[in-house]
Structures are given as structure tokens and as C-alpha cells.
Scaffold this motif. Structure first.
Motif, PDB file in Angstrom:
ATOM      1  N   THR A 123      57.083  47.358  46.601  1.00  0.00           N
ATOM      2  CA  THR A 123      57.081  48.292  47.360  1.00  0.00           C
ATOM      3  C   THR A 123      57.460  49.773  46.578  1.00  0.00           C
ATOM      4  OG1 THR A 123      57.637  47.136  49.401  1.00  0.00           O
ATOM      5  CG2 THR A 123      57.937  49.548  49.587  1.00  0.00           C
ATOM      6  N   GLY A 124      56.140  50.610  46.707  1.00  0.00           N
ATOM      7  CA  GLY A 124      56.447  51.866  46.020  1.00  0.00           C
ATOM      8  C   GLY A 124      55.356  51.955  44.930  1.00  0.00           C
ATOM      9  N   ASP A 125      54.796  50.793  44.588  1.00  0.00           N
ATOM     10  CA  ASP A 125      53.870  50.671  43.639  1.00  0.00           C
ATOM     11  C   ASP A 125      52.396  51.131  44.615  1.00  0.00           C
ATOM     12  OD1 ASP A 125      55.363  49.994  41.544  1.00  0.00           O
ATOM     13  OD2 ASP A 125      54.918  47.766  41.900  1.00  0.00           O
ATOM     14  N   ASN A 126      51.381  51.374  43.785  1.00  0.00           N
ATOM     15  CA  ASN A 126      50.244  51.859  44.138  1.00  0.00           C
ATOM     16  C   ASN A 126      49.527  50.745  45.050  1.00  0.00           C
ATOM     17  OD1 ASN A 126      47.297  52.828  44.600  1.00  0.00           O
ATOM     18  ND2 ASN A 126      47.057  53.059  42.458  1.00  0.00           N
ATOM     19  N   PRO A 127      49.283  50.787  46.360  1.00  0.00           N
ATOM     20  CA  PRO A 127      48.906  49.763  47.107  1.00  0.00           C
ATOM     21  C   PRO A 127      47.282  49.547  47.155  1.00  0.00           C
ATOM     22  CG  PRO A 127      48.812  51.575  48.463  1.00  0.00           C
ATOM     23  CD  PRO A 127      49.489  52.321  47.067  1.00  0.00           C
ATOM     24  N   HIS A 128      46.509  50.226  46.412  1.00  0.00           N
ATOM     25  CA  HIS A 128      45.084  50.319  46.339  1.00  0.00           C
ATOM     26  C   HIS A 128      44.712  49.215  45.348  1.00  0.00           C
ATOM     27  CE1 HIS A 128      46.200  54.286  47.647  1.00  0.00           C
ATOM     28  NE2 HIS A 128      45.093  54.070  48.522  1.00  0.00           N
ATOM     29  N   LEU A 129      45.154  48.059  45.685  1.00  0.00           N
ATOM     30  CA  LEU A 129      44.941  46.663  44.686  1.00  0.00           C
ATOM     31  C   LEU A 129      43.484  46.224  44.525  1.00  0.00           C
ATOM     32  CD1 LEU A 129      47.967  44.713  46.119  1.00  0.00           C
ATOM     33  CD2 LEU A 129      48.076  45.969  43.930  1.00  0.00           C
ATOM     34  N   TRP A 130      42.462  46.536  45.391  1.00  0.00           N
ATOM     35  CA  TRP A 130      41.266  45.994  45.446  1.00  0.00           C
ATOM     36  C   TRP A 130      40.614  46.354  44.370  1.00  0.00           C
ATOM     37  CZ3 TRP A 130      43.823  48.490  49.512  1.00  0.00           C
ATOM     38  CH2 TRP A 130      43.579  49.918  49.712  1.00  0.00           C
ATOM     39  N   SER A 131      41.002  47.591  43.809  1.00  0.00           N
ATOM     40  CA  SER A 131      39.907  48.070  42.660  1.00  0.00           C
ATOM     41  C   SER A 131      40.133  47.325  41.505  1.00  0.00           C
ATOM     42  CB  SER A 131      40.033  49.531  42.488  1.00  0.00           C
ATOM     43  OG  SER A 131      41.181  49.964  41.828  1.00  0.00           O
ATOM     44  N   ASP A 132      41.407  46.527  41.267  1.00  0.00           N
ATOM     45  CA  ASP A 132      41.542  45.764  40.095  1.00  0.00           C
ATOM     46  C   ASP A 132      40.354  44.791  40.001  1.00  0.00           C
ATOM     47  OD1 ASP A 132      42.295  43.555  38.655  1.00  0.00           O
ATOM     48  OD2 ASP A 132      44.663  44.366  38.845  1.00  0.00           O
ATOM     49  N   PRO A 133      39.897  44.675  38.948  1.00  0.00           N
ATOM     50  CA  PRO A 133      38.760  43.871  38.469  1.00  0.00           C
ATOM     51  C   PRO A 133      39.144  42.023  38.953  1.00  0.00           C
ATOM     52  CG  PRO A 133      39.317  44.486  36.743  1.00  0.00           C
ATOM     53  CD  PRO A 133      39.977  45.489  37.736  1.00  0.00           C
ATOM     54  N   ASN A 134      40.233  41.986  38.942  1.00  0.00           N
ATOM     55  CA  ASN A 134      40.873  40.567  38.867  1.00  0.00           C
ATOM     56  C   ASN A 134      41.526  39.851  40.026  1.00  0.00           C
ATOM     57  OD1 ASN A 134      40.252  39.513  35.938  1.00  0.00           O
ATOM     58  ND2 ASN A 134      41.645  41.238  35.453  1.00  0.00           N
ATOM     59  N   VAL A 135      41.478  41.060  40.941  1.00  0.00           N
ATOM     60  CA  VAL A 135      42.368  40.747  42.086  1.00  0.00           C
ATOM     61  C   VAL A 135      41.841  39.782  43.142  1.00  0.00           C
ATOM     62  CG1 VAL A 135      41.625  42.793  43.650  1.00  0.00           C
ATOM     63  CG2 VAL A 135      43.689  41.912  44.144  1.00  0.00           C
ATOM     64  N   MET A 136      40.574  39.987  43.386  1.00  0.00           N
ATOM     65  CA  MET A 136      39.948  39.062  44.385  1.00  0.00           C
ATOM     66  C   MET A 136      39.821  37.616  43.882  1.00  0.00           C
ATOM     67  SD  MET A 136      39.604  40.394  47.345  1.00  0.00           S
ATOM     68  CE  MET A 136      38.249  39.689  48.102  1.00  0.00           C
ATOM     69  N   ILE A 137      39.729  37.548  42.489  1.00  0.00           N
ATOM     70  CA  ILE A 137      39.611  36.113  42.068  1.00  0.00           C
ATOM     71  C   ILE A 137      40.693  35.492  42.035  1.00  0.00           C
ATOM     72  CG2 ILE A 137      39.615  35.102  39.673  1.00  0.00           C
ATOM     73  CD1 ILE A 137      37.614  37.081  38.725  1.00  0.00           C
ATOM     74  N   LYS A 138      42.213  36.104  41.862  1.00  0.00           N
ATOM     75  CA  LYS A 138      43.346  35.650  42.338  1.00  0.00           C
ATOM     76  C   LYS A 138      43.602  35.058  43.684  1.00  0.00           C
ATOM     77  CE  LYS A 138      45.933  37.708  38.369  1.00  0.00           C
ATOM     78  NZ  LYS A 138      46.933  38.580  37.767  1.00  0.00           N
ATOM     79  N   VAL A 139      43.053  36.085  44.606  1.00  0.00           N
ATOM     80  CA  VAL A 139      43.243  35.840  45.898  1.00  0.00           C
ATOM     81  C   VAL A 139      42.482  34.491  46.185  1.00  0.00           C
ATOM     82  CG1 VAL A 139      42.526  36.744  48.258  1.00  0.00           C
ATOM     83  CG2 VAL A 139      43.515  38.287  46.637  1.00  0.00           C
ATOM     84  N   THR A 140      41.326  34.393  45.777  1.00  0.00           N
ATOM     85  CA  THR A 140      40.497  33.418  45.990  1.00  0.00           C
ATOM     86  C   THR A 140      40.952  31.933  45.598  1.00  0.00           C
ATOM     87  OG1 THR A 140      38.410  34.529  45.627  1.00  0.00           O
ATOM     88  CG2 THR A 140      38.215  32.294  45.676  1.00  0.00           C
TER      89      THR A 140
END
Length: 298
Positions: A123-140
């Protein structure tokens, strides 16, 4: 009076949620399919791609016009969460309203996937995680594992669909890596930190973090922040300026005009996924703007 009216509305809303949650705990949850509730549409997209016909996915924030950070849950949302097997939330305070709804249904056995925690953020970190090119791969990958535990007979199908969806996403980290060869630590300015994770992956550094954070928090940047950014644009000390087109203000508009006046390219991004687009298309269009800028520099 307006402040106390908002507080009273929130109290009444939470009371209704708690009452409804109490009623829902005695209702059977399973209908033979996995029931998922996602706060944001692109997280719901990943769940839907994996589940196929073996599940139902409901997205709470399903329109670009809805602000996820200021959204307040209603009885309908509470009812959806009360019958969910899995809840997917961004975390990091971005959709903290979902935490309240989940807590109101804490005896329902619902599993929660918090993307912030998945990515090792706090908490306190940048919450806009979805622009990270790897985030949705990890979510999947995480959802494939989670769904397989809930419904083992369909685990093979979940893995197959997850792998197919992941293959569509690999273009993003591949392109980011390619762009990083030319990013070379150059500075870029941004109106808000909504695209920062992508920029970092592309090898760029943010030059106006304090200005951007002020805009993000709907407050006025300091005169020093404004003067500094103006100087960066006038003297070409940044490679380009990134504008979140969904949050316009006089300060941002002035910086966009200044960037164009001095020949600084402007990358236009959005905080929410545009209507009638999927996650891959949305991100790819934004990444490709940076690619075109680099090509012109050669």
C-alpha cells in the motif's frame, strides 16, 4: 453539510451491504460453475478467457466512464460478491471498496486475488499495475492454478485456455524489451503515473514524479514543479510527454500545448480500458506510440 451527507450515504450503503451479506451466507454458492467477480474489466477478461463455459464472470467497473477509485459499492455488488467463488481486485488502495464488501462476506468462503500482493507491492506503491507488460501473464497463471483447485475435473481445459490467452499477451513484454534497447535511461515526463510501469519496462525514467502525483491526487502542483517541467519541455530534456487523456486539467493542458510548441512528442494513454477493446489491443496501441517515436528518432 455536503461532507456529512456523503458520510451518511456511505454508512447507509455499508449497513445495507452487511445486512444483505448476512442473508446471503445461507444461500448455496455453487451452481456447477465457478462464479467470479472482478473489480476491473481487464481482470475479468483474463478470468473469462480461462473459464470458458465452466464459469461466469461479473465485472463491477465495466465502463470507461466509471472511476474505480471513487466508486461506492451498492447492494447489487454485495449480492454478487456473496455468491462468488473468486474475487479479483487490483489492491493497493485503488479499489479498496471491494475489501469492505469481501469483509462483510468473510464467512462465505470466497477466495480473493489481490493483484498488488501478487506483484509484490505494498500500500502506497503505484496502483496502476496493468501497464506492466508482465502483470496479466502472472494473473493468468495464478487464476489457472486457482480455478483448477476449485474445479479439478476441468483443470486441463483451464490450462489449455490459459496458455492460449497467455500467448496473445507475450507481444507486450517482447515489445517492451525491444523498446528498452532504445530507451537507454532517457527521461520522460508524465501527467499522471498511469503508464509508469510500462515506461520503466521500456527503459525510461520519470522526470516529474512530484508533478504527476499532484495531478493524480487532484491537487495543484507546486510552482517549483510547474517551472521544472516547463524547463524540461522547453530545453528538450525529456524524450516525450505522456498524457492521461481521461483526466484533464489546466496544468496538464498547458503542458501538452507547451510540449507541442517545442516539438516534444505526446503519448496519449487512458487509465481505463476503452469500450469495445480487449486488454492486448489497448496496451499494444499505447506501446506502439512509443515505438513510432523511437523510429522517428533514428
Amino acid at each position: 453539510m455536503r461532507k456529512w451527507s456523503r458520510v451518511l450515504t456511505l454508512i447507509m450503503s455499508l449497513a445495507a451491504i452487511l445486512i444483505l451479506a448476512g442473508c446471503q451466507t445461507t444461500t448455496p454458492k455453487r451452481s456447477g460453475k465457478i462464479n467470479v467477480v472482478a473489480t476491473l474489466d481487464f481482470y475479468g477478461e483474463a478470468a473469462r478467457a480461462i473459464l470458458g463455459q465452466q464459469g461466469k464472470v461479473t465485472t463491477v467497473i465495466n465502463s470507461p466512464s466509471i472511476d474505480a477509485e471513487s466508486y461506492e459499492p451498492d447492494v447489487k455488488t454485495a449480492k454478487q460478491v456473496a455468491t462468488a467463488d473468486v474475487v479479483i481486485e487490483n489492491g493497493l488502495g485503488y479499489d479498496s471498496w471491494m475489501d469492505r464488501v469481501v469483509q462483510a462476506n468473510q464467512d462465505s468462503g470466497t477466495k480473493t486475488l489481490n493483484i498488488g500482493k501478487l506483484m509484490g507491492k505494498q500500500t502506497g506503491d503505484n496502483p496502476h499495475l496493468w501497464s506492466d507488460p508482465n502483470v496479466m501473464i502472472k494473473v493468468t497463471r495464478h487464476l489457472v492454478t486457482q480455478f483448477s483447485k476449485i474445479d479439478p475435473p476441468h483443470a486441463k481445459a483451464f490450462r489449455r485456455r490459459g496458455a492460449a490467452y497467455e500467448r496473445q499477451l507475450t507481444v507486450l513484454p517482447r515489445l517492451a524489451k525491444q523498446l528498452a534497447k532504445n530507451g537507454r535511461g532517457q527521461r520522460v515526463a508524465v501527467s499522471e503515473p498511469v503508464f509508469d510501469f510500462a515506461l520503466t519496462a521500456m527503459g525510461y525514467r520519470i522526470s516529474d514524479g512530484h508533478f504527476a502525483q499532484s495531478i493524480e491526487e487532484d491537487s495543484d502542483p507546486t510552482p517549483a514543479d510547474i517551472t521544472q517541467l516547463q524547463s524540461q519541455l522547453k530545453h528538450h530534456r525529456v524524450a516525450f510527454f505522456v498524457e492521461n487523456t481521461q483526466n484533464t486539467s489546466k496544468n496538464v493542458t498547458n503542458m501538452v500545448h507547451l510540449a507541442k510548441k517545442y516539438g516534444i512528442p505526446v503519448v496519449k494513454v487512458t487509465e481505463t480500458m476503452p469500450a469495445n477493446q480487449d486488454y492486448r489491443t489497448w496496451m499494444l496501441k499505447q506501446y506502439q506510440q512509443v515505438q513510432r517515436i523511437q523510429q522517428k528518432e533514428k
